[in-house]
Design a protein around this motif. Structure first.
Motif, mmCIF file in Angstrom:
data_model
loop_
_atom_site.group_PDB
_atom_site.id
_atom_site.type_symbol
_atom_site.label_atom_id
_atom_site.label_comp_id
_atom_site.label_asym_id
_atom_site.label_seq_id
_atom_site.Cartn_x
_atom_site.Cartn_y
_atom_site.Cartn_z
ATOM 1 N N LEU A 287 33.615 41.815 46.506
ATOM 2 C CA LEU A 287 34.760 41.846 46.352
ATOM 3 C C LEU A 287 35.733 42.957 45.847
ATOM 4 O O LEU A 287 35.532 43.041 44.549
ATOM 5 C CB LEU A 287 35.639 40.517 46.272
ATOM 6 N N ALA A 288 36.470 43.942 46.477
ATOM 7 C CA ALA A 288 37.174 44.793 45.878
ATOM 8 C C ALA A 288 38.807 44.593 45.718
ATOM 9 O O ALA A 288 39.360 44.009 46.572
ATOM 10 C CB ALA A 288 36.988 46.307 46.638
ATOM 11 N N THR A 289 39.382 44.507 44.499
ATOM 12 C CA THR A 289 40.723 44.409 44.373
ATOM 13 C C THR A 289 41.158 45.190 43.145
ATOM 14 O O THR A 289 40.618 45.441 42.213
ATOM 15 C CB THR A 289 40.739 42.906 44.148
ATOM 16 N N PRO A 294 43.772 36.556 39.982
ATOM 17 C CA PRO A 294 43.621 35.672 41.067
ATOM 18 C C PRO A 294 42.197 35.186 41.472
ATOM 19 O O PRO A 294 42.061 33.917 41.584
ATOM 20 C CB PRO A 294 44.575 36.045 42.157
ATOM 21 N N LEU A 295 41.434 35.946 41.682
ATOM 22 C CA LEU A 295 40.065 35.542 42.191
ATOM 23 C C LEU A 295 39.258 35.074 40.925
ATOM 24 O O LEU A 295 38.434 33.926 41.184
ATOM 25 C CB LEU A 295 39.200 36.859 42.818
ATOM 26 N N ARG A 296 39.592 35.406 39.977
ATOM 27 C CA ARG A 296 38.748 34.920 38.902
ATOM 28 C C ARG A 296 39.216 33.533 38.737
ATOM 29 O O ARG A 296 38.337 32.695 38.269
ATOM 30 C CB ARG A 296 39.145 35.531 37.486
ATOM 31 N N GLU A 316 32.119 42.827 37.728
ATOM 32 C CA GLU A 316 31.759 41.533 37.330
ATOM 33 C C GLU A 316 30.659 40.978 38.177
ATOM 34 O O GLU A 316 30.793 40.768 39.463
ATOM 35 C CB GLU A 316 32.838 40.839 36.920
ATOM 36 N N LEU A 317 29.878 40.120 37.760
ATOM 37 C CA LEU A 317 28.817 39.382 38.447
ATOM 38 C C LEU A 317 29.279 37.849 38.080
ATOM 39 O O LEU A 317 29.294 37.251 37.102
ATOM 40 C CB LEU A 317 27.516 39.362 37.968
ATOM 41 N N TRP A 318 29.713 37.082 39.238
ATOM 42 C CA TRP A 318 29.982 35.449 39.027
ATOM 43 C C TRP A 318 28.825 34.807 40.063
ATOM 44 O O TRP A 318 28.602 35.150 41.244
ATOM 45 C CB TRP A 318 31.416 35.168 39.881
ATOM 46 N N GLU A 319 28.566 33.740 39.122
ATOM 47 C CA GLU A 319 27.515 33.018 40.069
ATOM 48 C C GLU A 319 27.585 31.517 39.879
ATOM 49 O O GLU A 319 28.130 30.872 39.034
ATOM 50 C CB GLU A 319 25.901 33.255 39.182
ATOM 51 N N GLN A 320 26.979 30.884 40.876
ATOM 52 C CA GLN A 320 26.765 29.360 40.867
ATOM 53 C C GLN A 320 25.701 29.111 41.783
ATOM 54 O O GLN A 320 25.714 29.290 43.145
ATOM 55 C CB GLN A 320 28.141 28.838 41.359
ATOM 56 N N GLY A 321 24.673 28.629 41.238
ATOM 57 C CA GLY A 321 23.522 28.395 41.974
ATOM 58 C C GLY A 321 22.904 29.342 42.356
ATOM 59 O O GLY A 321 22.749 30.628 41.756
ATOM 60 N N GLU A 322 22.793 29.786 43.700
ATOM 61 C CA GLU A 322 22.424 31.036 44.366
ATOM 62 C C GLU A 322 23.650 31.726 44.985
ATOM 63 O O GLU A 322 23.240 32.631 45.997
ATOM 64 C CB GLU A 322 21.256 30.855 45.604
ATOM 65 N N ALA A 323 24.584 31.033 44.878
ATOM 66 C CA ALA A 323 25.827 31.881 45.391
ATOM 67 C C ALA A 323 26.470 32.828 44.419
ATOM 68 O O ALA A 323 26.435 32.582 43.209
ATOM 69 C CB ALA A 323 27.106 30.847 45.625
ATOM 70 N N ARG A 324 26.491 34.193 44.809
ATOM 71 C CA ARG A 324 27.033 35.353 43.788
ATOM 72 C C ARG A 324 28.125 36.110 44.500
ATOM 73 O O ARG A 324 27.842 36.361 45.692
ATOM 74 C CB ARG A 324 25.606 36.231 43.591
ATOM 75 N N VAL A 325 28.855 36.352 43.552
ATOM 76 C CA VAL A 325 30.147 37.030 44.087
ATOM 77 C C VAL A 325 30.342 38.453 42.994
ATOM 78 O O VAL A 325 30.134 38.063 41.980
ATOM 79 C CB VAL A 325 31.385 36.321 44.144
ATOM 80 N N LEU A 326 30.460 39.613 43.409
ATOM 81 C CA LEU A 326 30.699 40.657 42.738
ATOM 82 C C LEU A 326 32.204 40.864 43.001
ATOM 83 O O LEU A 326 32.701 41.056 43.905
ATOM 84 C CB LEU A 326 30.111 41.802 43.069
ATOM 85 N N LEU A 327 32.933 41.125 41.786
ATOM 86 C CA LEU A 327 34.343 41.502 41.642
ATOM 87 C C LEU A 327 34.508 42.908 40.989
ATOM 88 O O LEU A 327 34.096 43.135 40.142
ATOM 89 C CB LEU A 327 35.076 40.680 40.654
ATOM 90 N N THR A 328 34.916 43.829 41.895
ATOM 91 C CA THR A 328 35.011 45.331 41.498
ATOM 92 C C THR A 328 36.524 45.771 41.515
ATOM 93 O O THR A 328 37.336 45.442 42.567
ATOM 94 C CB THR A 328 34.142 46.331 42.391
ATOM 95 N N THR A 329 36.811 46.305 40.445
ATOM 96 C CA THR A 329 38.341 46.877 40.449
ATOM 97 C C THR A 329 38.181 48.404 40.586
ATOM 98 O O THR A 329 39.127 49.224 40.244
ATOM 99 C CB THR A 329 38.856 46.400 39.047
ATOM 100 N N GLY A 330 36.933 49.018 40.504
ATOM 101 C CA GLY A 330 36.846 50.599 40.679
ATOM 102 C C GLY A 330 36.779 50.950 42.087
ATOM 103 O O GLY A 330 36.547 50.134 43.034
ATOM 104 N N GLY A 331 36.875 52.196 42.313
ATOM 105 C CA GLY A 331 36.811 52.889 43.728
ATOM 106 C C GLY A 331 37.630 52.483 44.684
ATOM 107 O O GLY A 331 38.828 52.557 44.493
#
Length: 609
Positions: A287-289, A294-296, A316-331
């Motif tokens: 997810l780019a933001t 708010p997403l954190r 940033e890498l956010w994990e729970q079990g095998e669910a993974r979300v990347l939060l990026t604030t660049g680009g």
């Protein structure tokens, strides 16, 4: 084999269509008469322009209502044809498509039809032109390829053969195996189109809903095999009448068309491509933001932990079990709110996946690497979402036996471990169940073909869903095991794509616990009307206690012959929202019946915010 495309399949001027066909790698084109008539280019200029682009002009079309008519009408037809023959010489094309007559002047007389087609072919031969006779599915008297071949055989002229069109054959339910009874040298041309299976007038079906092979429900590959077995040696040519294609960018449409032929040749056994490397699941969603707070907060409430940060990028890498979300604030971070930028596909052989993607014309995304970044191969999906072919291994576990090559280590190696709270994880999420992607209105069929051919995913049936704006189409694609699921939704028209956010669905084994956790933390979920639960009580035999639990927690319910499905939705953040799903007993769907309720609820909330 040589490939060709009819200019009617593309949008724009004739010059633009020729350029698009050449850029996509076609060997030739069929010139549709209306395109020539409306072009400022003269016949010789069209010939020169095609030659400069490396395109052969394989066919001129159509010539209508020629045969089985009274003598005075046929005399006028010969005069009309003589003009076309001279024109074709100027363009540099030697094959004319003659469609079976739909004229009220025509009569049901095969002998007369054969006699007049023989006379027409004799005149054509004097100009160095051949005639390809085609049975229109709505022809007045001749509407099957078998009938057309009987007439051609009776006419017995070396400059007269048949044109086989997959739509005209398959839309009428004709058996294409009979093609093998036609001598290959008498099959002058092969036109290909697919179509969704629809119950409607065949003429309207043909004029508006054809699509490229692999995008509909016809066995076009099987028909091609029969033509090859008969000895056909001409090009594979696409003739697709489609309202959407005629409004879309010609270059993109031509590439999609060429991809369909490449996949068709593979299916028909005419060529070999690198084998599909079918992804096993979703490694991450990115997810780019511009503002990640708010997403954190939401991810924390859902039970995710920030487990890593990229060593060299603002990710940033956010994990729970095998669910993974990347939060990026660049680009390309969205200023107006979060949006889905990329999906990581768990791929057993990333190098093999990109080897297949390239010959199928998938756009390879150049990736800027910094320092010791893990090299990852990325392609762009039709909607612009970046798809990463990657492998996931626990950080620090990479070893020579686990990594297929030094250039394909685990993508997690780029992330430095971050301290995280390992507190309450009630109602933990297990993995990403599916991702729903809204497609541009003119890219829906392209997307289905892309995911099937490039990734080897299996498309499900397309369904129509109702929302406050009208009907829209939805189609799921998945791997055979069901461990990777993507849902493709099409916006109804230009500008509507932005109104429909993407969404990520997380799987859980206890959706009630997740719902209570969200409520305890004051996190808003999508409110579901009481009317929905009243209807649910009538539809399913659920206990009052179960209905009360579903209603109080805002959980929707569905079932199929395999099991049950419970799901809920968060509020929308910018251009994305989350769905929490619980499948029990092997449920295979996505709660399509509930989509209408969800869309209406989102619309209502948007009006009140």
């Amino acid at each position: 084999m040589r490939t060709s495309i009819a200019t009617v399949s593309l949008s724009g001027s004739l010059s633009e269509k020729l350029a698009a066909a050449a850029a996509a790698g076609f060997d030739g084109v069929e010139i549709f008469e209306n395109d020539l008539i409306g072009s400022p280019l003269g016949p010789e200029e069209v010939r020169s322009r095609a030659a400069d682009l490396g395109l052969a002009i394989d066919l001129y079309q159509p010539f209508r209502d020629a045969e089985a008519v009274p003598a005075d009408v046929f005399a006028r037809n010969i005069r009309r044809a003589e003009h076309k023959f001279r024109l074709m010489r100027r363009i540099g094309v030697d094959l004319l498509l003659v469609c079976s007559s739909v004229s009220p002047d025509s009569v049901s007389d095969d002998a007369l039809a054969a006699e007049q087609l023989h006379a027409l072919a004799t005149r054509a031969a004097e100009h160095g032109v051949r005639i390809a006779y085609e049975a229109l599915a709505w022809g007045r008297h001749v509407h099957t390829y078998e009938h057309a071949w009987r007439i051609v055989r009776a006419a017995d002229h070396p400059s007269l053969g048949v044109c086989l069109d997959s739509f005209h054959i398959l839309s009428r339910g004709s058996d294409p195996r009979g093609i093998e009874a036609i001598p290959g040298e008498k099959i002058f041309f092969l036109q290909l189109a697919d179509a969704p299976l629809m119950a409607m007038d065949v003429l309207q079906w043909s004029r508006h809903y054809r699509c490229f092979p692999g995008q509909g429900g016809f066995d076009v590959a099987g028909l091609v095999r029969h033509a090859m077995n008969a000895g056909y040696q001409g090009p594979l040519s696409l003739e697709v009448f489609n309202d959407v294609f005629r409004q879309a960018d010609a270059g993109r449409t031509a590439v999609d068309a060429q991809r369909s032929l490449l996949a068709l040749e593979e299916s028909a056994g005419l060529t070999s491509l690198p084998a599909a490397v079918v992804p096993r699941g979703i490694a991450f969603a990115e997810l780019a933001t511009a503002d990640s707070e708010p997403l954190r907060a939401l991810l924390t409430t859902l039970g995710f932990a920030r487990t890593g940060r990229h060593a060299r990028k603002p990710v940033e890498l956010w994990e729970q079990g095998e669910a993974r979300v990347l939060l990026t604030t660049g680009g390309p971070a969205r200023r107006e709110g979060p949006g889905l930028a990329a999906i990581g596909l768990e791929t057993p052989d990333p190098a093999g996946a990109i080897k297949r993607a390239e010959p199928l014309l998938a756009p390879i995304v150049p990736r800027r690497t910094v320092g010791k970044d893990v090299p990852l191969d990325v392609v762009a999906a039709p909607d612009g979402t970046e798809l990463f072919f990657c492998r996931t291994l626990p950080r620090g576990s990479e070893g020579p036996k686990e990594v297929p090559g030094p250039d394909r280590p685990s993508w997690t190696r780029d992330f430095v471990p971050a301290h995280h709270d390992t507190g309450d994880r009630a109602g933990s999420l297990t993995h990403i169940d599916h991702v729903a992607l809204t497609q541009p209105w003119h890219r829906f069929d392209e997307a289905a073909l892309f995911y099937r051919t490039v990734l080897g995913l299996q498309p499900r049936e397309s369904v129509d869903l109702v929302d406050p704006y009208g009907l829209f189409r939805s189609r799921a694609v998945a791997n055979p095991e069901g461990t990777l699921r993507l849902v493709l939704n099409v916006a109804p028209g230009p500008g509507a794509q932005e109104a429909r956010p993407q969404h990520i669905a997380f799987a859980t084994d206890d959706i009630a616990a997740v719902a209570r956790r969200l409520r305890e933390h004051g996190t808003e979920t999508l409110p579901i009307p009481t009317n929905y639960y009243d209807d649910l009580a009538a539809l399913h035999d659920l206990s009052p206690a179960t209905l009360d639990d579903l209603s109080s927690l805002g959980i929707l319910y569905d079932r199929d012959e395999h099991g049950e499905f419970r799901h809920l939705y968060t509020a929308t953040y910018g251009h994305v929202f989350f769905e929490i799903v619980q499948r029990t007993g092997g449920y295979r769907g996505y709660g399509a019946r509930n989509a209408t309720v969800r869309l209406a609820a989102q619309h209502t909330r948007q009006l009140t915010v």
